[in-house]
Design a protein around this motif. Sequence first.
Motif, mmCIF file in Angstrom:
data_model
loop_
_atom_site.group_PDB
_atom_site.id
_atom_site.type_symbol
_atom_site.label_atom_id
_atom_site.label_comp_id
_atom_site.label_asym_id
_atom_site.label_seq_id
_atom_site.Cartn_x
_atom_site.Cartn_y
_atom_site.Cartn_z
ATOM 1 N N PRO A 58 43.391 31.138 46.844
ATOM 2 C CA PRO A 58 44.317 30.538 47.282
ATOM 3 C C PRO A 58 46.397 31.489 47.328
ATOM 4 N N THR A 59 46.595 31.401 48.773
ATOM 5 C CA THR A 59 47.921 32.279 48.934
ATOM 6 C C THR A 59 48.777 31.317 48.293
ATOM 7 N N ILE A 60 49.580 31.568 47.442
ATOM 8 C CA ILE A 60 51.292 30.368 46.877
ATOM 9 C C ILE A 60 52.313 31.766 46.610
ATOM 10 N N GLN A 61 52.602 31.172 47.785
ATOM 11 C CA GLN A 61 54.401 32.342 47.915
ATOM 12 C C GLN A 61 54.942 31.475 47.687
ATOM 13 N N SER A 62 56.118 32.718 46.309
ATOM 14 C CA SER A 62 57.329 31.845 45.487
ATOM 15 C C SER A 62 57.643 32.906 45.001
ATOM 16 N N PHE A 63 58.569 33.325 44.043
ATOM 17 C CA PHE A 63 59.108 34.589 43.709
ATOM 18 C C PHE A 63 58.189 34.398 42.063
ATOM 19 N N HIS A 64 57.742 33.449 40.870
ATOM 20 C CA HIS A 64 57.094 33.265 39.952
ATOM 21 C C HIS A 64 56.237 34.494 39.689
ATOM 22 N N PRO A 65 57.125 35.047 38.234
ATOM 23 C CA PRO A 65 55.782 36.286 38.035
ATOM 24 C C PRO A 65 54.861 36.239 37.618
ATOM 25 N N HIS A 66 54.054 35.618 37.593
ATOM 26 C CA HIS A 66 52.638 34.956 37.463
ATOM 27 C C HIS A 66 51.815 33.934 37.358
ATOM 28 N N PHE A 67 52.624 33.026 38.303
ATOM 29 C CA PHE A 67 51.204 31.571 38.893
ATOM 30 C C PHE A 67 50.378 31.689 39.193
ATOM 31 N N GLU A 68 50.971 32.691 40.657
ATOM 32 C CA GLU A 68 49.687 32.530 41.607
ATOM 33 C C GLU A 68 48.213 33.523 41.222
ATOM 34 N N ASP A 69 48.697 34.588 40.591
ATOM 35 C CA ASP A 69 47.197 34.961 39.520
ATOM 36 C C ASP A 69 46.542 34.715 38.789
ATOM 37 N N ALA A 70 47.278 33.398 38.136
ATOM 38 C CA ALA A 70 46.862 32.362 36.448
ATOM 39 C C ALA A 70 46.398 31.332 37.764
ATOM 40 N N PHE A 71 46.522 31.342 38.459
ATOM 41 C CA PHE A 71 46.427 29.958 38.843
ATOM 42 C C PHE A 71 44.491 29.906 38.948
ATOM 43 N N TRP A 72 44.223 30.984 39.919
ATOM 44 C CA TRP A 72 42.780 31.145 40.340
ATOM 45 C C TRP A 72 41.715 32.241 39.241
ATOM 46 N N GLU A 73 42.857 32.630 37.890
ATOM 47 C CA GLU A 73 42.122 34.014 36.957
ATOM 48 C C GLU A 73 40.994 33.239 36.435
ATOM 49 N N MET A 74 41.163 31.981 35.697
ATOM 50 C CA MET A 74 40.343 31.504 35.189
ATOM 51 C C MET A 74 39.007 30.983 35.727
ATOM 52 N N VAL A 75 39.352 31.096 36.760
ATOM 53 C CA VAL A 75 38.205 30.270 38.327
ATOM 54 C C VAL A 75 36.957 31.754 38.428
ATOM 55 N N LEU A 76 38.145 32.656 38.330
ATOM 56 C CA LEU A 76 37.675 34.172 38.566
ATOM 57 C C LEU A 76 36.668 35.255 37.860
ATOM 58 N N VAL A 77 36.833 34.327 36.663
ATOM 59 C CA VAL A 77 36.874 34.920 35.552
ATOM 60 C C VAL A 77 35.220 35.194 34.979
ATOM 61 N N GLY A 78 34.715 33.914 35.144
ATOM 62 C CA GLY A 78 33.030 34.113 35.734
ATOM 63 C C GLY A 78 32.933 32.081 35.207
ATOM 64 N N GLY A 79 31.505 32.246 34.879
ATOM 65 C CA GLY A 79 30.695 30.429 33.953
ATOM 66 C C GLY A 79 29.811 30.731 34.999
ATOM 67 N N LYS A 80 28.691 29.739 35.220
ATOM 68 C CA LYS A 80 27.350 29.579 35.083
ATOM 69 C C LYS A 80 27.469 29.226 36.604
ATOM 70 N N ARG A 81 28.704 28.841 37.169
ATOM 71 C CA ARG A 81 28.937 27.962 38.094
ATOM 72 C C ARG A 81 27.634 26.544 37.975
ATOM 73 N N PHE A 82 27.882 26.028 37.175
ATOM 74 C CA PHE A 82 26.057 25.393 37.271
ATOM 75 C C PHE A 82 26.360 23.850 37.459
ATOM 76 N N ARG A 83 27.635 23.453 38.478
ATOM 77 C CA ARG A 83 28.079 22.013 39.281
ATOM 78 C C ARG A 83 27.800 22.527 40.448
ATOM 79 N N PRO A 84 28.521 23.597 40.973
ATOM 80 C CA PRO A 84 28.493 23.731 42.012
ATOM 81 C C PRO A 84 26.725 24.007 42.801
ATOM 82 N N ASN A 85 26.202 24.400 41.614
ATOM 83 C CA ASN A 85 24.879 25.396 42.351
ATOM 84 C C ASN A 85 24.146 23.423 42.438
ATOM 85 N N LEU A 86 23.980 23.484 41.639
ATOM 86 C CA LEU A 86 23.411 21.730 41.893
ATOM 87 C C LEU A 86 23.360 20.573 42.887
ATOM 88 N N LEU A 87 25.431 20.774 43.679
ATOM 89 C CA LEU A 87 24.716 20.123 44.762
ATOM 90 C C LEU A 87 24.959 21.473 45.821
#
Length: 330
Positions: A58-87
């Motif tokens: 997502p694009t989050i427009q603001s002047f926060h120093p790191h919130f936009e990057d932090a928001f998607w960071e833990m989604v991007l770093v990996g994981g098995k995607r087990f639950r989406p793959n079940l769907l």
Amino acid sequence: MKNPKIDSKDSKNANKDSKKNIESSKKNPAQKQNIESTTTFFTQSCLAFEEFLKNNKPTIQSFHPHFEDAFWEMVLVGGKRFRPNLLLSVVCAFAPQLRQNAYIPALAIECLHTYSLIHDDLPCMDNADLRRGSATLHKKYDETSAVLVGDGLNTYAFFLLSNAKFSAQTRINLVQILSQNGGISGMILGQSLDCAFENVRLTRTQVDFIHTQKTAKLIAASLKMGAVIANLSREMCELLYTFGLKLGLFFQIRDDIIDFTQDSKKSGKTSQNDAAKNSYVNLLGLSRAIKIKDEYATSLQNDLQSFDDSIESKNLKANLELLLSAYFKE
């Protein structure tokens, strides 16, 4: 905030809550392929979902120093995607023409799951330093950012569902399933109980109840959401949900064993961190926990063999066997 991207041609295939979806899925070439082709289609769908996830930060427009990057960071770093793959395993088997439309609900599940991990790692809960092989958000940034990113991912999951390319009734059903199983009737209740009864020895029945709420219900919801997208019968939705509850307990016991036996480098998260928890290893001992896990694996494999002989059910069985076989062999 931008809407998630999906090809317009796919939206034309959106579920209209009628039997026509099932008939069209039966006529779709992907349904008439052999099992090898079916699992290839499913594998390709999972890989395509990963690209969809990466391309829909997502694009989050603001002047926060790191919130936009932090928001998607833990989604991007990996994981098995087990639950989406079940769907996706259900959608690819029963309604492959809806595969790309299913990516938004799959992403919603991953967002809600990731929020739960971020909050689970907070100092007030498990106080963990490592998740998915990376520093937890409260360690990399600060605790306030981690709390707010988790809050944001929770609510963003339902924003995604509201924009899914399905009929209004299907979107409502998906919201109900995810909110019920990820909220006070599921994951949140389980997490609350898990924290409230630290250093208190509970019965096996009580431990099963906690982990059914905390872990199993979101796994079961992933299968049920796939069934709703594919417009399956109520009976089939409940069959998959029940299978998912059992699968969820299998994974919780497996996770407890990993926490006890593996170091953080191998597991990718802070381990040996359950000393105060009502984990299955603490309750049963390691050897008994392994035995129970193996019994769950055998039971789940037997359940897969009991699926009916329709082409679609055979496809689902093949998809789930592909997704789960490595876990069953551990």
